[in-house]
Design a protein around this motif. Structure first.
Motif, short mmCIF file in Angstrom:
data_model
loop_
_atom_site.label_atom_id
_atom_site.label_comp_id
_atom_site.label_asym_id
_atom_site.label_seq_id
_atom_site.Cartn_x
_atom_site.Cartn_y
_atom_site.Cartn_z
N PHE A 526 0.92 -1.22 -0.06
CA PHE A 526 0.01 0.19 0.02
C PHE A 526 0.95 1.16 0.12
CE2 PHE A 526 0.61 0.90 4.43
CZ PHE A 526 0.74 -0.26 4.99
N GLY A 527 2.10 1.15 -0.58
CA GLY A 527 2.98 2.31 -0.77
C GLY A 527 4.14 2.02 -1.72
N GLY A 528 4.66 2.79 -2.10
CA GLY A 528 5.78 2.51 -3.14
C GLY A 528 6.98 3.10 -3.07
N GLN A 529 7.45 3.33 -1.66
CA GLN A 529 8.84 3.99 -1.54
C GLN A 529 9.93 3.22 -1.78
OE1 GLN A 529 8.69 6.96 1.94
NE2 GLN A 529 6.73 6.71 1.81
N GLY A 530 9.66 1.97 -1.36
CA GLY A 530 10.94 0.97 -1.55
C GLY A 530 12.25 1.00 -0.82
N VAL A 531 11.80 1.69 0.39
CA VAL A 531 12.97 2.03 1.27
C VAL A 531 13.12 0.91 2.35
CG1 VAL A 531 14.02 3.64 2.92
CG2 VAL A 531 12.65 4.57 1.03
N PHE A 532 14.32 -0.03 2.06
CA PHE A 532 14.77 -0.81 2.91
C PHE A 532 15.95 -0.41 3.55
CE2 PHE A 532 12.20 -3.02 -0.29
CZ PHE A 532 11.56 -4.13 0.35
N PHE A 533 16.18 -0.67 5.01
CA PHE A 533 17.22 -0.43 5.58
C PHE A 533 17.55 -1.62 6.66
CE2 PHE A 533 14.05 1.66 8.10
CZ PHE A 533 14.43 1.25 9.50
N PRO A 534 18.91 -2.02 6.86
CA PRO A 534 19.07 -2.83 7.80
C PRO A 534 19.02 -2.60 9.33
CG PRO A 534 21.20 -2.08 7.11
CD PRO A 534 19.96 -1.31 6.36
N VAL A 535 18.84 -3.43 9.93
CA VAL A 535 18.78 -3.19 11.53
C VAL A 535 19.41 -4.55 12.14
CG1 VAL A 535 16.70 -1.86 11.75
CG2 VAL A 535 16.48 -4.36 11.84
N ARG A 536 20.07 -4.57 13.43
CA ARG A 536 20.57 -5.70 13.73
C ARG A 536 19.90 -6.47 14.98
NH1 ARG A 536 25.25 -8.30 13.96
NH2 ARG A 536 26.07 -6.74 12.29
#
Length: 732
Positions: A526-536
């Protein structure tokens, strides 16, 4: 040709909510009568005053002169009536026309077809009478007609004197997103009292979200006595055969004289916006309107808004509305800061706020003395009017003088302290208490992602999760018994409190509304920003996405289970059923599993798993990913596994699976199928999030089953002990 003193019936259209204002304006323009109706005003006036309305009305979107009236309701009746009209009084045979249809009848239900039938009637008339036919021209016809079907079996034939929508003044060739129509902007200014404020007090005007400059231009037109129709390059009445050119010319010359007489007036108008592109649009539009020398335009964000530049003024603006849910966290802070800056820096001014979001308007720490409903395109909006109270204000500094403003270098005000409402403060107190309670555990365990609030107070039905320096907020949909307005207000209060308590900017808060999901909805974007980021998490890194899906890619409540899997996976064959984005698989792979197999119905999530594995530099050849219905796949698989994790959804009716999945009903079949693949001394960890789930006695008879739910809840989920249920299952 009718006499100049003859009265005509006029129908003058406008935006909904402006009818009473338009009626007053038309009476001032010489109409004998003006009766407000929904979306228009009907009245009587001479042709001269009808022309005057075309030239001078700031609110009218169309001025329609009634030509004929009938009771025609069917296609046959319409053809018979229109055949009797003397069209040669209005249009040359070689001319051009357009015809609009408003309304329907039981027999004429399609306005496009009705317009074609009316056009045919006019063309047939000229063919029979003159042997020629006029052409159809949609954009700039010689004459534009309107057919209007009203209640009570009344059908009107009107002539559109303007020819186009009168909001088209001629100066605005560029506009930003969802721009205000010029006529609506004029209505907002009139409702806010701008003409009187300027005439009686010489007031200033500021628009801190000026966009393409429409409010500024319309305010300047009013103050400088400029007729809004003067800049329009063309009017529909000019080629109408009933037109009185001398009458129109005299009115235009009078308007030019009035503009020249007022040209020397001093204005104190200022607009700002943080978008340089938008400011350039406004500059171009104001230049076309001949107003650029009268208005200051400054590129700056709201938090750089300087103190007042006049003792009295109108701060009027049309800020973003937050039509998308993910825009609300930032906008809650924007509206609050706008109101707080008005209170602190603009004492004695009037604040006019136009929005379709009542709860955003309530972030202003003032009570509106009036609000007016107004239609903005398809949106139901309101104009909120506030009087900013007088208070002791310091003298205006040299830095905020007119000279500096003209140079575009206003002084920057001090940072605005956050002022919370009573409800927002209550939420902030609880959020801060939770944060403090979890702080030692978070630091000791080096936790990056955790839940800090989970509907602790029923009035604030939210889940607030920390993901590094980002915040993920899920609003639980309120039950039908809860007033929607109250729920929205509490959401705004919570969003206003979060930045200061959590130490993040509003841009770092991502809001979603959680409703029950079924079938494909579980996987849909339901969004299209496509922002992925890593978390530990422990020894692994995992990609999360806070914008595009309902869930983030990481179920925080299963953190203890995943960490345990990482510890127990060494030298095992690991199977992850309903694997989602494969976080447990990554833990197993990094923990030393010989091989892993991950099964899920969604190829999107399997692709996410692949990215997670690559992020952790894992050899993909030892880690299989299978897109399949887990239940059907288990029936076919012949592999053996030492450690299995199964976390099925509560319910699924996806078209990509056979039948439906109901975990309470289907647990016995699922567990038996999984245990057939489990090695003799292996372990199945079975989990689900059905709050009322009961493990089947049949499973307890067949296998060794231990409820480990309490052991799988970290401190951030202790309050919500029903968020999942988890069991160890072994062969007897």
């Amino acid at each position: 040709m009718s006499s100049l003193n003859q009265l005509h019936t006029l129908h003058v259209a406008c935006s909904r909510g402006l009818e009473s204002l338009l009626a007053e304006e038309l009476l001032q323009l010489g109409f004998v009568s003006a009766r407000a109706r929904v979306g228009r005003v009907t009245g009587e006036a001479t042709l001269e005053n009808a022309y005057r309305a075309v030239l001078w009305s700031r609110l009218a979107s169309r001025v329609l002169l009634q030509l004929e009236e009938s009771s025609a309701q069917s296609a046959e009746e319409l053809q018979e009536w229109l055949a009797l009209v003397d069209w040669s009084e209005h249009l040359l045979p070689e001319g051009s026309l357009a015809i609009d249809v408003i309304g329907t009848t039981p027999q004429l239900r399609n306005t496009h077809n009705t317009a074609l039938q009316a056009k045919d009637a006019i063309v047939d008339y000229f063919r029979q009478q003159r042997g020629q036919r006029p052409s159809v021209e949609k954009n700039r016809p010689d004459v534009r007609f309107q057919l209007r079907f009203e209640k009570g079996h009344k059908t009107l034939l009107n002539l559109d004197l303007g020819g186009v929508g009168l909001h088209q003044r001629g100066y605005r060739l560029q506009a930003g997103l969802a721009p205000l129509r010029e006529t609506l902007a004029a209505g907002l200014l009139m409702r806010a009292g701008w003409p009187r404020l300027y005439a009686e007090e010489g007031a200033a005007l500021l628009d801190p979200f000026c966009g393409s400059g429409t409010l500024l231009a319309e305010a300047a037109f009013m103050a400088l006595d400029i007729a809004p129709g003067l800049l329009r390059p063309w009017h529909g009445l000019e080629n109408w055969l009933g037109h009185r050119p001398k009458l129109w010319q005299d009115l235009c010359e009078e308007a030019e004289a009035r503009r020249a007489a007022a040209a020397s007036r001093e204005l104190n108008l200022e607009g700002s916006d943080q978008d340089a592109r938008v400011i350039q649009m406004a500059r171009d539009n104001l230049e076309r309107a001949g107003l650029l020398h009268q208005v200051r335009l400054i590129e700056r964000p709201l938090n750089a808004l300087p103190p007042a530049f006049a003792e009295r003024g109108l701060l009027i603006t049309n800020p973003p509305y937050g039509e998308r849910l993910d825009e609300l966290p930032k906008l809650a802070g924007v509206y609050a800061e706008l109101g707080q800056r008005a209170v602190r820096d603009y004492p004695g001014w009037r604040l006019a706020l136009f929005t379709n979001n009542q709860e955003l308007a309530y972030r202003v720490p003032l009570k509106p003395y009036k609000n007016y409903p107004l239609q903005h395109a398809s949106l139901e909006c309101r104009l909120y009017l506030f009087e900013v109270p007088q208070q002791q204000a310091g003298s205006l500094t040299e830095a905020s003088s007119r000279t500096d403003r003209l140079q575009g270098e206003p002084s920057v005000a001090a940072p605005m302290p956050v002022v919370l409402s009573e409800g927002a403060q209550m939420f902030a107190n609880r959020l801060g208490k939770n944060l403090k309670k979890l702080a030692r555990w978070v630091k000791r365990e080096q936790i990056e992602c955790y839940r800090v609030y989970d509907a602790d107070m029923p009035e604030y039905a939210l889940a607030v999760d920390i993901y590094g320096d980002q915040v993920h907020v899920q609003e639980y949909a309120p039950p039908a018994s809860i007033d929607e307005g109250k729920a929205q207000r509490r959401l705004m209060e919570a969003l206003q409190a979060m930045p200061s308590v959590l130490g993040v900017s509003a841009d770092a808060i991502h809001l979603k509304q959680r409703r029950r999901q079924s079938g494909k909805q579980q996987y849909e974007k339901f969004g299209g920003q496509g922002v992925f980021f890593p978390v530990r998490e422990g020894q692994v890194q995992l990609l999360v996405n806070l914008t595009d899906y309902l869930d983030t890619g990481l179920f925080l409540d299963h953190r203890p289970v995943r960490l345990r899997i990482g510890q127990e996976a060494r030298a095992t064959r690991f199977l992850n059923l309903f694997c989602y984005t494969g976080a447990a698989t990554v833990h197993a792979a990094v923990g030393g599993a010989i091989h892993t197999t991950s099964v899920d119905l969604s190829n999107t999530y399997l692709g996410w798993l692949e990215r997670n594995l690559k992020l952790n530099k894992v050899d993909l050849k030892r880690h299989s990913r299978v897109q399949a219905d887990c239940r059907e796949w288990l029936k076919q698989d012949r592999g053996a596994y030492d450690l299995i994790f199964m976390d099925p959804p509560t319910f699924s009716n996806s078209k990509r699976m056979q039948g439906t999945l109901d975990i309470q009903r289907d647990q016995v079949e699922l567990v038996h199928l999984a245990m057939q693949r489990l090695s003799t001394d292996g372990l199945l960890i079975f989990s689900n999030n059905l709050r009322g789930f009961k493990i089947s006695p049949e499973l307890e008879e067949d296998f060794e089953v231990v409820d480990i739910t309490r052991k799988t809840l970290d401190p951030d989920f202790e309050r919500n002990s029903k968020i999942h249920q988890c069991f160890e299952i072994r062969h007897r």
